[in-house]
Design a protein around this motif. Sequence first.
Motif, PDB file in Angstrom:
ATOM      1  N   ALA A  10      68.634  34.337  42.046  1.00 16.48           N
ATOM      2  CA  ALA A  10      68.853  33.986  43.100  1.00 16.48           C
ATOM      3  C   ALA A  10      68.799  35.381  44.063  1.00 16.48           C
ATOM      4  O   ALA A  10      68.502  35.758  45.187  1.00 16.48           O
ATOM      5  N   ALA A  11      68.749  36.843  43.865  1.00 15.47           N
ATOM      6  CA  ALA A  11      68.344  37.970  44.832  1.00 15.47           C
ATOM      7  C   ALA A  11      66.593  37.687  44.791  1.00 15.47           C
ATOM      8  O   ALA A  11      66.761  38.276  46.735  1.00 15.47           O
ATOM      9  N   ASP A  12      65.852  37.751  44.312  1.00 17.95           N
ATOM     10  CA  ASP A  12      64.847  37.873  44.671  1.00 17.95           C
ATOM     11  C   ASP A  12      64.632  36.435  45.214  1.00 17.95           C
ATOM     12  O   ASP A  12      63.391  35.957  46.002  1.00 17.95           O
ATOM     13  N   ALA A  13      64.988  35.053  45.760  1.00 21.87           N
ATOM     14  CA  ALA A  13      64.764  34.126  46.305  1.00 21.87           C
ATOM     15  C   ALA A  13      65.980  33.864  48.061  1.00 21.87           C
ATOM     16  O   ALA A  13      65.468  33.151  48.471  1.00 21.87           O
ATOM     17  N   LYS A  14      66.169  35.251  48.136  1.00 21.18           N
ATOM     18  CA  LYS A  14      67.122  35.328  48.832  1.00 21.18           C
ATOM     19  C   LYS A  14      66.102  35.493  50.284  1.00 21.18           C
ATOM     20  O   LYS A  14      65.441  36.854  50.294  1.00 21.18           O
ATOM     21  N   ALA A  15      65.231  34.624  50.536  1.00 18.46           N
ATOM     22  CA  ALA A  15      64.667  35.364  51.403  1.00 18.46           C
ATOM     23  C   ALA A  15      65.226  34.028  52.939  1.00 18.46           C
ATOM     24  O   ALA A  15      65.488  32.712  52.946  1.00 18.46           O
ATOM     25  N   PRO A  16      64.195  35.107  54.143  1.00 22.56           N
ATOM     26  CA  PRO A  16      64.321  33.949  55.054  1.00 22.56           C
ATOM     27  C   PRO A  16      64.255  33.048  54.819  1.00 22.56           C
ATOM     28  O   PRO A  16      62.850  32.339  54.559  1.00 22.56           O
ATOM     29  N   ALA A  17      64.496  31.470  55.351  1.00 19.60           N
ATOM     30  CA  ALA A  17      64.009  29.904  55.161  1.00 19.60           C
ATOM     31  C   ALA A  17      62.585  29.761  56.296  1.00 19.60           C
ATOM     32  O   ALA A  17      61.792  29.713  55.101  1.00 19.60           O
ATOM     33  N   GLY A  18      61.827  30.570  56.802  1.00 16.28           N
ATOM     34  CA  GLY A  18      61.066  30.531  57.765  1.00 16.28           C
ATOM     35  C   GLY A  18      59.644  30.850  56.825  1.00 16.28           C
ATOM     36  O   GLY A  18      58.436  31.007  56.396  1.00 16.28           O
ATOM     37  N   ALA A  19      60.227  32.242  56.327  1.00 14.12           N
ATOM     38  CA  ALA A  19      59.242  32.984  54.623  1.00 14.12           C
ATOM     39  C   ALA A  19      59.049  32.278  53.248  1.00 14.12           C
ATOM     40  O   ALA A  19      57.619  32.733  53.284  1.00 14.12           O
ATOM     41  N   MET A  20      59.859  31.420  53.294  1.00 11.99           N
ATOM     42  CA  MET A  20      59.699  30.765  52.316  1.00 11.99           C
ATOM     43  C   MET A  20      58.325  30.859  51.334  1.00 11.99           C
ATOM     44  O   MET A  20      57.592  30.485  50.304  1.00 11.99           O
ATOM     45  N   ARG A  21      57.871  29.922  52.560  1.00 12.87           N
ATOM     46  CA  ARG A  21      56.810  28.890  52.201  1.00 12.87           C
ATOM     47  C   ARG A  21      55.496  29.980  51.677  1.00 12.87           C
ATOM     48  O   ARG A  21      54.697  29.291  51.186  1.00 12.87           O
ATOM     49  N   ASP A  22      54.913  31.172  52.597  1.00 12.19           N
ATOM     50  CA  ASP A  22      54.405  32.047  51.898  1.00 12.19           C
ATOM     51  C   ASP A  22      54.374  32.339  51.687  1.00 12.19           C
ATOM     52  O   ASP A  22      53.712  33.517  50.811  1.00 12.19           O
ATOM     53  N   ALA A  23      55.748  32.607  50.987  1.00 11.61           N
ATOM     54  CA  ALA A  23      55.832  33.699  49.862  1.00 11.61           C
ATOM     55  C   ALA A  23      55.167  33.776  48.955  1.00 11.61           C
ATOM     56  O   ALA A  23      54.285  33.119  47.980  1.00 11.61           O
ATOM     57  N   GLU A  24      54.251  35.177  48.369  1.00 10.72           N
ATOM     58  CA  GLU A  24      53.795  35.126  46.946  1.00 10.72           C
ATOM     59  C   GLU A  24      54.902  34.445  45.666  1.00 10.72           C
ATOM     60  O   GLU A  24      54.025  34.069  44.866  1.00 10.72           O
ATOM     61  N   THR A  25      55.705  35.495  46.013  1.00  6.95           N
ATOM     62  CA  THR A  25      56.428  34.957  44.422  1.00  6.95           C
ATOM     63  C   THR A  25      57.274  33.681  44.660  1.00  6.95           C
ATOM     64  O   THR A  25      57.760  33.586  45.374  1.00  6.95           O
ATOM     65  N   PRO A  26      57.112  33.458  43.619  1.00 11.03           N
ATOM     66  CA  PRO A  26      57.773  31.982  42.673  1.00 11.03           C
ATOM     67  C   PRO A  26      59.421  31.168  43.825  1.00 11.03           C
ATOM     68  O   PRO A  26      59.484  30.875  44.296  1.00 11.03           O
ATOM     69  N   ALA A  27      59.989  32.732  42.947  1.00  6.85           N
ATOM     70  CA  ALA A  27      61.508  32.380  43.698  1.00  6.85           C
ATOM     71  C   ALA A  27      62.170  32.389  45.240  1.00  6.85           C
ATOM     72  O   ALA A  27      62.743  32.060  45.015  1.00  6.85           O
ATOM     73  N   ALA A  28      60.687  33.252  45.890  1.00 10.63           N
ATOM     74  CA  ALA A  28      60.774  32.899  47.164  1.00 10.63           C
ATOM     75  C   ALA A  28      61.061  31.887  48.182  1.00 10.63           C
ATOM     76  O   ALA A  28      61.166  31.711  49.186  1.00 10.63           O
ATOM     77  N   ARG A  29      60.430  30.710  47.239  1.00 12.29           N
ATOM     78  CA  ARG A  29      60.173  29.583  47.621  1.00 12.29           C
ATOM     79  C   ARG A  29      61.210  28.540  47.951  1.00 12.29           C
ATOM     80  O   ARG A  29      60.988  27.600  48.062  1.00 12.29           O
ATOM     81  N   CYS A  30      62.801  28.718  46.668  1.00 12.14           N
ATOM     82  CA  CYS A  30      63.524  28.091  47.017  1.00 12.14           C
ATOM     83  C   CYS A  30      64.970  28.878  47.221  1.00 12.14           C
ATOM     84  O   CYS A  30      64.767  30.000  47.222  1.00 12.14           O
ATOM     85  N   HIS A  31      66.155  27.883  47.284  1.00  9.80           N
ATOM     86  CA  HIS A  31      67.408  28.356  47.007  1.00  9.80           C
ATOM     87  C   HIS A  31      68.000  28.380  45.398  1.00  9.80           C
ATOM     88  O   HIS A  31      67.613  27.875  44.920  1.00  9.80           O
ATOM     89  N   VAL A  32      68.290  29.938  45.083  1.00  9.70           N
ATOM     90  CA  VAL A  32      69.083  30.030  44.105  1.00  9.70           C
ATOM     91  C   VAL A  32      70.352  30.106  44.049  1.00  9.70           C
ATOM     92  O   VAL A  32      70.977  30.941  44.412  1.00  9.70           O
TER      93      VAL A  32
END
Length: 334
Positions: A63-85
Amino acid sequence: MDRSSQRKTVDIIVPCFNEEHNIDAFFRETQKVASEMEGYDFAYIFIDDGSTDETLAKIKSLAADAKAPAGAMRDAETPAARCHVRYISFSRNFGKEAAMYAGLRASKGDFAVIIDADLQHPPQLIATMLKRIEETGCDSCAARRVSRKGEPKIRSAFARAFYKIMNRYSDIEIIDGAVDFRIMNRKMVKAIVSMPESQRFSKGIFAWVGFETEWIEFENVKRLSGESKWSVWSLAKYAVDGFIDFAVSPLKFVGVFGGAITVCSTIYLIIEILKTLIFGKDTPGYASTICLILFFGGLIIAILSLIGEYIGRMYLETKGRPVYVEKESNLDEE
Ligand code: UDP
Ligand code: MG
């Protein structure tokens, strides 16, 4: 309408009880599938069902990894960053049924998927299910195992017998091999959540709410790590509970049985009276009388205990206790 508002949302509900060795692999595999699907936003709802290992810590770190602003999610490197946990942690182990219910209650997406954390439900099938539900316009797409490879023989035999009895004598039909791996649209999720019973048997509830369901088949897969939480005894209890939750036929059956015995014994009585009147015959039979008393005594106790099963469930239901107690969650953080 901007592009993001056309995207559909899919909630992946994952009941977890002591799955510390499976969570990461599960998440990686599922994210692989999710990242390949265009047009959908995925959110995970992990339910920590009172785990005593590091399951909750693992979920929190995702959940902590995935906490990224919505706009950044698509291009982020880590898979966790592309979703909400999101997660809910129970105050103790309430069972998978309660975990699934909590997940469905928390789900707000266009679709909800229920899937096991041990990779016994292949995540690739989520794509197949989603495609099927979109193409056919059905309300739900569920998975059924076509083989029971890797499962103890006794468990398979037991399961088969259960499905036969359930389908013959209860109000609902459950497909043999059906597992709790399925995708549902919002309408169906709402219907399931609106069912207030505290003793939940989801296989029955899915069937009871109706809606159009498509089935896809898959080969049984072995658990990634750890043991199944089901013992033969707990499975037997689950089967009896499920049956009683959706069937009153045993009560009707004992009524018919009692009626049949009454008719037979009346006929027998008339025959005996006539014999005595016509032939003046004594009616011997001390031993047979004792046998009959014991037989019917046992039968009456068995029937009473059957009725007791139903009354016990009514008692628990009338208490209106919650299905689960939440200890912590991040649902309110968004
Ligand atoms: N599970 C749960 N609570 C329980 C037992 C199991 O949330 O009390 C979860 C478990 O972590 C897994 C899924 O339910 O994700 C299926 O459990 P399991 O693999 O033990 O069952 P099986 O696959 O043998 O039917
Ligand atoms: Mg399993």
